[in-house]
Design a protein around this motif. Sequence first.
Motif, PDB file in Angstrom:
ATOM      1  N   GLU A  71       0.833  -1.198   0.000  1.00  0.00           N
ATOM      2  CA  GLU A  71       0.000   0.000   0.000  1.00  0.00           C
ATOM      3  C   GLU A  71       0.870   1.252   0.000  1.00  0.00           C
ATOM      4  N   SER A  72       1.953   1.219   0.766  1.00  0.00           N
ATOM      5  CA  SER A  72       2.868   2.354   0.819  1.00  0.00           C
ATOM      6  C   SER A  72       3.524   2.579  -0.548  1.00  0.00           C
ATOM      7  N   GLU A  73       3.986   1.480  -1.165  1.00  0.00           N
ATOM      8  CA  GLU A  73       4.584   1.589  -2.501  1.00  0.00           C
ATOM      9  C   GLU A  73       3.559   2.115  -3.506  1.00  0.00           C
ATOM     10  N   ASN A  74       2.322   1.656  -3.383  1.00  0.00           N
ATOM     11  CA  ASN A  74       1.262   2.093  -4.281  1.00  0.00           C
ATOM     12  C   ASN A  74       1.035   3.600  -4.154  1.00  0.00           C
ATOM     13  N   LEU A  75       1.016   4.100  -2.921  1.00  0.00           N
ATOM     14  CA  LEU A  75       0.840   5.542  -2.715  1.00  0.00           C
ATOM     15  C   LEU A  75       1.993   6.330  -3.323  1.00  0.00           C
ATOM     16  N   THR A  76       3.203   5.817  -3.148  1.00  0.00           N
ATOM     17  CA  THR A  76       4.378   6.487  -3.722  1.00  0.00           C
ATOM     18  C   THR A  76       4.278   6.536  -5.241  1.00  0.00           C
TER      19      THR A  76
END
Length: 107
Positions: A71-76
Amino acid sequence: MDKHDELPKATQREAELQRKIDDLQGQVTGLHRTQEETNPELSSEFQIQKEKIDEHSKQLEKSAEKLSQLESENLTLRDENQALNAASNKKRQFRTQVPPHADSGNT
């Protein structure tokens, strides 16, 4: 007046409840011991199931960590994509606003 009478009522009540809790915990421990002695097969099956649950809990925790990472990578990546789209839109707007060069052969 003896020491027992000097204790506040709340403290006396706490001590009484603690004794009851201790008694109940002793009874529960005794029941567990009796259960294990009475039905060792059930006890071992319970242990096997408990170990399976523990293993599944560990896997679930790892999956939750991986999900959080993704999810963090997706937001980035989403933020990077929005920045690239904004830059692309500015270039497009700039190209449509700039008039053609005057020296393009009409002199």
